[in-house]
Enzyme design. Structure first.
Site, PDB file in Angstrom:
ATOM      1  N   GLU A 160       0.929  -1.301  -0.127  1.00 13.43           N
ATOM      2  CA  GLU A 160      -0.136   0.032   0.192  1.00 13.43           C
ATOM      3  C   GLU A 160       0.942   0.982   0.099  1.00 13.43           C
ATOM      4  O   GLU A 160       0.352   2.316  -0.333  1.00 13.43           O
ATOM      5  CB  GLU A 160      -0.952   0.171   1.341  1.00 13.43           C
ATOM      6  N   HIS A 164      12.418   0.989   4.393  1.00 12.72           N
ATOM      7  CA  HIS A 164      12.506   0.170   5.816  1.00 12.72           C
ATOM      8  C   HIS A 164      13.438  -1.151   5.385  1.00 12.72           C
ATOM      9  O   HIS A 164      14.208  -1.385   6.017  1.00 12.72           O
ATOM     10  CB  HIS A 164      10.986  -0.604   6.255  1.00 12.72           C
ATOM     11  N   GLU A 165      13.043  -1.581   4.481  1.00  6.85           N
ATOM     12  CA  GLU A 165      14.099  -2.744   3.953  1.00  6.85           C
ATOM     13  C   GLU A 165      15.481  -2.408   3.836  1.00  6.85           C
ATOM     14  O   GLU A 165      16.600  -3.141   3.882  1.00  6.85           O
ATOM     15  CB  GLU A 165      13.697  -3.723   2.855  1.00  6.85           C
ATOM     16  N   HIS A 215      17.174  -1.861   6.929  1.00  8.24           N
ATOM     17  CA  HIS A 215      17.620  -3.025   7.285  1.00  8.24           C
ATOM     18  C   HIS A 215      19.146  -3.475   6.785  1.00  8.24           C
ATOM     19  O   HIS A 215      20.082  -4.290   7.604  1.00  8.24           O
ATOM     20  CB  HIS A 215      16.805  -4.161   6.761  1.00  8.24           C
ATOM     21  N   GLU A 227      14.258  -4.303  14.633  1.00  6.48           N
ATOM     22  CA  GLU A 227      13.313  -3.497  14.151  1.00  6.48           C
ATOM     23  C   GLU A 227      13.155  -2.122  14.679  1.00  6.48           C
ATOM     24  O   GLU A 227      12.518  -1.160  14.215  1.00  6.48           O
ATOM     25  CB  GLU A 227      11.780  -4.141  14.317  1.00  6.48           C
ATOM     26  N   ASP A 254       6.266 -16.222  15.924  1.00  4.92           N
ATOM     27  CA  ASP A 254       5.160 -15.596  14.815  1.00  4.92           C
ATOM     28  C   ASP A 254       3.677 -15.218  15.802  1.00  4.92           C
ATOM     29  O   ASP A 254       3.169 -14.220  15.245  1.00  4.92           O
ATOM     30  CB  ASP A 254       4.653 -16.397  13.912  1.00  4.92           C
ATOM     31  N   TYR A 265       9.041  -2.510  16.929  1.00  3.12           N
ATOM     32  CA  TYR A 265       9.361  -1.655  15.921  1.00  3.12           C
ATOM     33  C   TYR A 265       8.992  -0.263  16.452  1.00  3.12           C
ATOM     34  O   TYR A 265      10.041   0.597  16.584  1.00  3.12           O
ATOM     35  CB  TYR A 265       8.376  -1.735  14.729  1.00  3.12           C
TER      36      TYR A 265
END
Length: 506
Positions: A282, A290-291, A294, A313, A370, A378
């Site tokens: 989206e 963000h990636e 990382h 994070e 998970d 985050y």
């Protein structure tokens, strides 16, 4: 017996795996991979040696030079619902060993797509999702971020498909008989004319959860000197993705200014088919920021276990917002902080009956990571780092971050290691900020920053007005992107009668 990680069978007294040479044969009709893996250990080992597996069939364990069998057992009767199945090898001064094995169609890390599930609807597709503890369902491993590995991989795939990997591409070539002698007993059509081999190598040590590949009918576009975008060939998706990500190099340069040299050579992007079951697209530019972040925090410096996930994070969320601020402006970054603050409060409420998971440093013994995934690592992690920045000033904190990254790059650390480094490099910080409350306390500390974003407030107000039938005017949404629309839709009343809805003209 001293496991290094509550989510792994890996023993602290066992030598680390330093390299794995993988050979993978992709069988799309059965949704399985038949494979061999040559393991190299840091030091020779005698006695039991533990590896994590999940839903794997192990065919053999051999000495790589003599092909002498190595005793092994797969404890299928005592599988752990979280950790999977323990593979135990009995080694005799071995510094390497060769395993052959096959994955299961139910592998938790592999998503096999039939042609109708892809964008072009003509060819099958497979991709991986190994985080947090799913690499073990592709190959046996010390599947913990406390053990970083280098690897090489030979992928044998149908010749009308191509492969990408989170590693450097070496070559695409016809298969050879000597590629996979260990797999000969499985009677695979390795050298069939309708097969091709793709070779990759990862020369930097990475945590196993970063192992990643995709195989499908893929095309690519260059969008920068070190960035290529991959997506399904012949689809409008590839052209639109290339246009969407044409500013990636600017983000990389800004990241280097903030956090130091980019150590991964390339930053390529893969756009997955529409059936990809995870969020993010989206607002693809936010995902890229963000990636990319990382690359310094998470991939370069990694949490030792998932109990310290905020080190991945929280740092990456902070770094992402600094990159966004530099490239897209302070208003956009502040809007992100506002959305994050809302998500943090929602997840604090979600865990009100289990406050352990509102801590940055928490206890996950017997917990599937998970199941407790949330915005807490985050956003509370971001808030902690932003609190330090506000205390010492941005310039001083930037200097600290560069030292931190230079000190710990290509390592896996825990919260205490970070705090010791923080106190060493910013003397007296523990007297100015309650570091224990921030890392081990529950909920949101009183000195967290509640953001003030005019854009955020305006969008939420517009959404609330929908209850009275007020829809936003075209000029009010002219500059909106995916993130603004997502925020608007999230804040709409839960139900609106059609009679309430009307629009204003320009």
């Amino acid at each position: 017996m001293a496991p290094v990680d509550p989510h792994s069978f890996t023993e602290s007294t066992h030598p680390a795996t330093t390299h794995i040479a993988l050979t993978l044969y992709f069988d799309f009709p059965s949704s399985t991979i038949h494979a061999s893996a040559l393991f190299t250990l840091q030091t020779p080992h005698s006695g039991p040696f533990f590896l994590d597996t999940r839903s794997l069939t192990v065919h053999s364990a051999l000495h790589p030079d003599t092909a002498t069998p190595i005793p092994f057992s797969l404890s299928t009767t005592t599988s752990d619902p979280i950790k999977g199945t323990l593979l135990t090898l009995t080694l005799s001064n071995h510094s390497s060993f060769l395993l052959t094995f096959s994955t299961s169609p139910s592998s938790s890390a592999l998503q096999w797509l039939l042609p109708p599930q892809t964008f072009n609807k003509t060819h099958p597709f497979v991709y991986t999702q190994c985080q947090a503890i799913h690499a073990r369902s592709i190959f046996p491993s010390q599947d913990t971020p406390a053990r970083r590995i280098r690897y090489s991989a030979i992928l044998n795939i149908p010749s009308d498909l191509s492969a990408v990997m989170a590693a450097s591409h070496v070559t695409r070539r016809p298969p050879r008989d000597d590629d996979a002698p260990a797999l000969a007993s499985l009677n695979l059509n390795w050298c069939s004319q309708d097969r091709v081999v793709e070779e990759f190598v990862m020369e930097q040590p990475v945590p196993p959860y970063l192992f990643a590949f995709a195989v499908g009918q893929l095309g690519n576009r260059e969008v920068g000197p070190r960035t290529r975008v991959y997506a399904e060939e012949g689809s409008a998706l590839l052209d639109s993705a290339a246009k969407e990500f044409e500013g990636t190099e600017e983000m990389i340069r800004e990241g280097e200014k903030l956090f130091g040299e980019y150590d991964w050579e390339r930053f390529d992007l893969l756009v997955l088919p529409p059936s990809f079951p995870y969020g993010g697209m989206e607002n693809p530019k936010m995902v890229v920021a963000h990636e990319l972040a990382h690359s310094w925090t998470g991939n370069l410096i990694t949490n030792k276990t998932n109990e310290h996930f905020w080190l991945n994070e929280g740092f990456t969320t902070y770094a992402e917002r600094r990159i966004v601020e530099a490239v897209q402006g302070e208003k956009r970054a502040t809007l992100n902080v506002g959305i994050g603050w809302r998500g943090l409060n929602e997840d604090i409420e979600r865990f009100k009956d289990n406050l352990e998971f509102t801590k940055l440093k928490n206890n996950q013994q017997g917990i599937d990571p998970d199941d407790v995934y949330s915005e807490v690592p985050y956003e509370k992690g971001f808030q902690f780092l932003f609190r330090i920045e506000r205390q010492v000033g941005r310039s001083a904190f930037d200097e600290f971050l560069k030292k931190y990254i230079a000190k710990f790059k290509f390592q896996s650390i825990d919260t205490d290691t970070f705090l010791d480094f923080l106190k060493e490099n910013i003397p007296g910080i523990e007297n100015q900020i309650d570091l224990v409350m921030w890392t081990e306390g529950t909920g949101i500390p009183a000195d967290a920053y509640e953001p003030e974003s005019g854009v955020y407030t305006s969008i939420v107000s517009l959404a609330k007005e929908a209850a009275n039938g007020r829809m936003p005017r075209e000029e009010e949404v002219a500059d909106w992107h995916g993130q603004e629309w997502e925020l608007y839709l999230d804040n709409l009343p839960k139900s609106i009668e059609s009679s309430q809805v009307y629009t204003h003209s320009k």
